[in-house]
Motif scaffolding. Structure first.
Motif, PDB file in Angstrom:
ATOM      1  N   THR A 412       0.953  -1.251   0.063  1.00  0.00           N
ATOM      2  CA  THR A 412      -0.249  -0.077   0.239  1.00  0.00           C
ATOM      3  C   THR A 412       0.950   1.049   0.404  1.00  0.00           C
ATOM      4  O   THR A 412       0.579   2.574  -0.398  1.00  0.00           O
ATOM      5  N   ASN A 413       2.014   1.377   0.408  1.00  0.00           N
ATOM      6  CA  ASN A 413       3.178   2.487   1.142  1.00  0.00           C
ATOM      7  C   ASN A 413       3.423   2.313  -0.832  1.00  0.00           C
ATOM      8  O   ASN A 413       2.928   3.453  -1.001  1.00  0.00           O
ATOM      9  N   ALA A 414       4.094   1.695  -1.088  1.00  0.00           N
ATOM     10  CA  ALA A 414       4.156   1.688  -2.946  1.00  0.00           C
ATOM     11  C   ALA A 414       3.301   1.952  -4.045  1.00  0.00           C
ATOM     12  O   ALA A 414       3.078   2.934  -4.371  1.00  0.00           O
ATOM     13  N   LEU A 415       2.422   1.663  -3.119  1.00  0.00           N
ATOM     14  CA  LEU A 415       1.221   1.775  -3.986  1.00  0.00           C
ATOM     15  C   LEU A 415       0.259   3.558  -3.989  1.00  0.00           C
ATOM     16  O   LEU A 415       0.025   4.803  -4.415  1.00  0.00           O
ATOM     17  N   ALA A 416       0.833   4.450  -2.675  1.00  0.00           N
ATOM     18  CA  ALA A 416       0.422   5.451  -2.592  1.00  0.00           C
ATOM     19  C   ALA A 416       1.640   6.205  -3.035  1.00  0.00           C
ATOM     20  O   ALA A 416       1.082   7.400  -3.608  1.00  0.00           O
ATOM     21  N   LYS A 417       2.460   5.496  -3.306  1.00  0.00           N
ATOM     22  CA  LYS A 417       4.148   6.890  -3.497  1.00  0.00           C
ATOM     23  C   LYS A 417       4.073   6.315  -5.069  1.00  0.00           C
ATOM     24  O   LYS A 417       3.744   7.890  -5.592  1.00  0.00           O
ATOM     25  N   THR A 418       3.205   5.807  -5.625  1.00  0.00           N
ATOM     26  CA  THR A 418       3.398   6.090  -7.049  1.00  0.00           C
ATOM     27  C   THR A 418       2.158   6.905  -7.155  1.00  0.00           C
ATOM     28  O   THR A 418       2.095   7.183  -8.382  1.00  0.00           O
ATOM     29  N   PRO A 425      -4.740  12.480  -5.058  1.00  0.00           N
ATOM     30  CA  PRO A 425      -4.952  12.515  -4.289  1.00  0.00           C
ATOM     31  C   PRO A 425      -4.705  10.778  -3.166  1.00  0.00           C
ATOM     32  O   PRO A 425      -5.619  10.915  -3.460  1.00  0.00           O
ATOM     33  N   ALA A 426      -3.817  10.486  -2.047  1.00  0.00           N
ATOM     34  CA  ALA A 426      -3.902   8.746  -1.295  1.00  0.00           C
ATOM     35  C   ALA A 426      -3.252   9.025  -0.343  1.00  0.00           C
ATOM     36  O   ALA A 426      -2.442  10.260   0.605  1.00  0.00           O
ATOM     37  N   VAL A 427      -4.800   8.837   0.622  1.00  0.00           N
ATOM     38  CA  VAL A 427      -3.892   9.114   1.771  1.00  0.00           C
ATOM     39  C   VAL A 427      -3.637   7.352   3.057  1.00  0.00           C
ATOM     40  O   VAL A 427      -4.567   6.703   2.460  1.00  0.00           O
ATOM     41  N   VAL A 428      -2.960   6.927   3.270  1.00  0.00           N
ATOM     42  CA  VAL A 428      -2.388   6.060   3.563  1.00  0.00           C
ATOM     43  C   VAL A 428      -3.212   5.962   6.208  1.00  0.00           C
ATOM     44  O   VAL A 428      -2.610   6.358   6.026  1.00  0.00           O
ATOM     45  N   ALA A 439       5.254   4.214   5.513  1.00  0.00           N
ATOM     46  CA  ALA A 439       4.845   5.422   4.503  1.00  0.00           C
ATOM     47  C   ALA A 439       4.701   6.832   5.446  1.00  0.00           C
ATOM     48  O   ALA A 439       5.252   7.883   4.404  1.00  0.00           O
ATOM     49  N   ARG A 440       5.262   7.055   6.780  1.00  0.00           N
ATOM     50  CA  ARG A 440       6.169   8.129   6.836  1.00  0.00           C
ATOM     51  C   ARG A 440       7.122   8.396   6.481  1.00  0.00           C
ATOM     52  O   ARG A 440       7.526   8.917   6.086  1.00  0.00           O
ATOM     53  N   LYS A 441       8.685   7.205   6.143  1.00  0.00           N
ATOM     54  CA  LYS A 441       9.633   7.027   6.066  1.00  0.00           C
ATOM     55  C   LYS A 441       9.787   7.933   4.425  1.00  0.00           C
ATOM     56  O   LYS A 441      10.015   8.661   3.268  1.00  0.00           O
ATOM     57  N   ILE A 444       4.450   9.945   2.546  1.00  0.00           N
ATOM     58  CA  ILE A 444       2.851   9.508   1.932  1.00  0.00           C
ATOM     59  C   ILE A 444       2.611  10.272   3.176  1.00  0.00           C
ATOM     60  O   ILE A 444       2.691  10.240   3.836  1.00  0.00           O
ATOM     61  N   GLN A 445       1.131  10.203   2.462  1.00  0.00           N
ATOM     62  CA  GLN A 445       0.575  11.203   3.362  1.00  0.00           C
ATOM     63  C   GLN A 445      -0.270  10.388   3.809  1.00  0.00           C
ATOM     64  O   GLN A 445      -0.826   8.672   3.516  1.00  0.00           O
ATOM     65  N   HIS A 446      -0.520  10.331   5.669  1.00  0.00           N
ATOM     66  CA  HIS A 446      -1.067   8.987   5.972  1.00  0.00           C
ATOM     67  C   HIS A 446      -1.829   9.545   7.460  1.00  0.00           C
ATOM     68  O   HIS A 446      -1.564  10.690   7.869  1.00  0.00           O
TER      69      HIS A 446
END
Length: 615
Positions: A412-418, A425-428, A439-441, A444-446
């Motif tokens: 999900t982190n890789a998907l949100a980054k893409t 706009p994407a948030v985890v 996600a923080r590293k 990515i918006q979380h």
């Protein structure tokens, strides 16, 4: 004109729901479309006149419909929602309403030419905005949380007070003009208003207690609430006309703040009923107008009154009442502009038009055309301008459709980054700080929260997100989250990963009516996707052109490629699902999880190109 009552009922339903659909399809303000549909069916083409057809049932039906709409709106008024907004909300619904009454009454007297008595009654009516017009606008305009909450609270709380203020002004005027100046009627009105509030609170607490203690079975909860709301409204209204609206508002707010577990289901049921009633009532009211009323709207005095109400009275009352309230200039400007009048203004004004005329007050004949002119003008002007003005003032969350992803992990982190790289706009969202570390590293918006918690509804802004994707390791949790948010996002925009066979909660099967659509491939659960990334798979973005079409991509891709979604030229997202065929055209971008061999070959090709270029 239609003579059959059944045909008229059919036409009202078709026009009402059809208007809502047209508004949704073409992204138009629903109240504008409904108003135009009612005018075309009524005074313009003369297909029907519901007021004549319904006879004595016309006004009671509209009154009960307004009561249910107002109750449904007040079910959303949880005091936790206005945390940090208490001062501006309180000032607008008190001082703001009072100033709007005074300024509006002065304008009605000096500009529209109404007598003082009629002016102060009409001034009280026109402080209302109401959920019938505000909620559809907020649903479509995607405002940021602060102005959206202020407009919602003002619309619902001030709605019954506008009707009561008109009654109070009328009773007070009769008290001043009556021989002997008997204050009994005025005192009775004040006591009846207090009784309505107490009645609403009692009904709310009793309803909540019966629900929580199991005295009402699940299958009877919605019908029971429906009946209790009508009973609460009618009891208060029989004691004193127009206090019923205050009673159902108090009932709804009481239920909203009890914290009972049934409130969410109750809210969704009432919202469905409310949308149907709003559609119906708008068609009823606009189609019952006459051509004489429409022509009276174009009188210079009425046009001048409407312009001053739009550009002077409303902005001035908001700016004065929110001095040092913490609102920014942009927020004051937006709230000061948006004040569409709706069903309550039309119904209460039509009631007082008859009463004032019977009492012989000068200017009573202008009440109906004046009301319609203001209602229709504000509906049109504010309906079309709210989105544009919000964008200009940077108070809009309108933008590319966003994705809310539940569950933080490698995939999900890789998907949100893409998605972030593509401007989506994407948030985890996850309840674990440890899981959110990735996600923080990755920048990515979380959001650290439990998505199913009631608190999340008040601490997180869901407005920018049109799609929901659940991707935790627990299939049952994914299905539960999807089912919970189906009413907010819509069934076609809620997705979950396929079930896992060898990990997670070992869920064997999920009923097809539960949860959202399964995305990607039927064998790729979250563990398989995470393993592929660990094995060297990468998320790849492929842009289609006139020379390289979707068919070419599908032919060239490796068999192990996992198709994720298509970003359309319109910025809409189409996830690959098994039950829906997803296609792409030139200008679209396909995002996929690609095997390492494909990427290795691409790197080799680039190196070859560089060598050839150097040589």
């Amino acid at each position: 004109m239609m003579d059959s009552l059944l045909l008229i009922l059919m036409l009202i339903a078709v026009l009402g729901v059809g208007s809502q659909w047209v508004a949704w399809k073409f992204r138009l303000p629903a109240i504008v479309v409904m108003s135009i549909a009612g005018l075309l069916a009524g005074p313009i083409f003369g297909l029907m006149n519901p007021e004549e057809a319904f006879g004595d049932l016309y006004r009671p039906f509209i009154s009960i419909a307004v009561a249910i709409i107002l109750f449904e709106g007040s079910l959303n008024l949880n005091f936790k929602e206005v945390k940090g907004l208490g001062k501006p909300v309180f000032r607008i619904v008190t001082w703001g309403a009072f100033l709007a009454w005074i300024f509006g009454s002065l304008t009605a007297h000096y500009v529209a030419g109404l007598s003082w008595a009629v002016a102060f009654v009409i001034g009280g009516i026109f402080i209302v905005t109401g959920p019938t017009v505000i909620l559809p606008l907020l649903r479509q305009s995607k405002l940021k949380p602060t102005p959206a909450k202020i407009l919602k609270w003002e619309g619902i709380v001030v709605d019954p007070f506008g009707a009561l203020l008109a009654v109070f002004a009328f009773e007070f005027i009769l008290f001043l003009l009556a021989d002997g100046r008997d204050a009994t009627a005025l005192l009775f009105f004040l006591l009846a208003s207090l009784f309505a509030v107490v009645l609403g609170v009692v009904f709310g607490k009793v309803t909540g207690w019966m629900f929580e203690s199991g005295h009402i079975p699940e299958f009877l909860k919605s019908p029971a609430v429906f009946a209790l709301v009508i009973a609460c409204f009618i009891i208060a209204d029989e004691v004193k006309h127009e206090t019923g609206l205050l009673a159902v508002t108090a009932m709804g707010m009481t239920l909203a703040n009890l914290g009972i577990s049934s409130i969410r289901d109750m809210r969704h049921f009432k919202e469905n009923i409310s949308i149907l009633l709003i559609s119906t009532v708008f068609i009823l009211l606009t189609s019952s107008l006459t051509m004489d009323t429409l022509m009276d709207v174009f009188q210079p005095a009425i046009i001048g009154y409407v312009l001053l109400m739009l550009f002077v009275v409303r902005p001035l009352s908001i700016f004065l009442s929110t001095v040092k309230s913490g609102l920014s200039l942009q927020e004051k400007t937006l709230v000061g502009w948006i004040a569409p009048r709706g069903i309550v203004a039309l119904t209460v004004a039509s009631y007082f038009a008859t009463i004032l005329a019977d009492e012989g007050f000068a200017g009573a004949s202008l009440v109906t055309p004046l009301t319609f002119a203001l209602v229709f003008s504000t509906v049109i002007v504010h309906g079309f301008s709210i989105g544009w003005l919000a964008k200009k003032l940077n108070l809009s969350s309108e933008g590319n459709p966003g994705v809310l992803i539940v569950g933080s992990n490698r995939f999900t982190n890789a998907l949100a980054k893409t998605m972030k790289e593509l401007g989506i706009p994407a948030v985890v969202v996850d309840s674990s700080w440890d899981r959110l570390n990735g996600a923080r590293k990755a920048g990515i918006q979380h959001n650290h929260c439990e998505i199913l918690s009631e608190q999340t509804e008040y601490t997180m802004d869901f407005t920018p997100y049109d799609y929901l994707l659940t991707a935790t390791e627990y299939d049952s949790y994914n299905a539960l989250v999807c089912s919970t948010f189906l009413p907010e996002f819509g069934r076609k925009n809620v997705f979950r990963l396929p079930k896992q066979n060898h990990s997670g909660d070992h869920l064997v099967d999920i009923d097809h009516t539960i949860g959202g659509r399964e995305v990607f491939t039927p064998t790729e659960g979250i563990e398989e996707l995470k393993y592929k990334l660990k094995s060297g798979y990468v998320l790849r973005k492929t842009s289609l052109t006139e020379r390289y079409l979707y068919e070419d991509y599908m032919r060239d891709r490796e068999q192990e490629t996992v198709l994720l979604f298509v970003l359309k030229q319109s910025k809409q997202i189409e996830f690959f699902t098994e039950d829906l065929e997803t296609t792409a055209t030139a200008g679209d971008t396909i995002v996929s999880l690609t095997p390492p061999s494909k990427e290795f070959n691409k790197i080799k090709e680039k190196l070859e190109e560089k060598r050839n270029g150097k040589s």
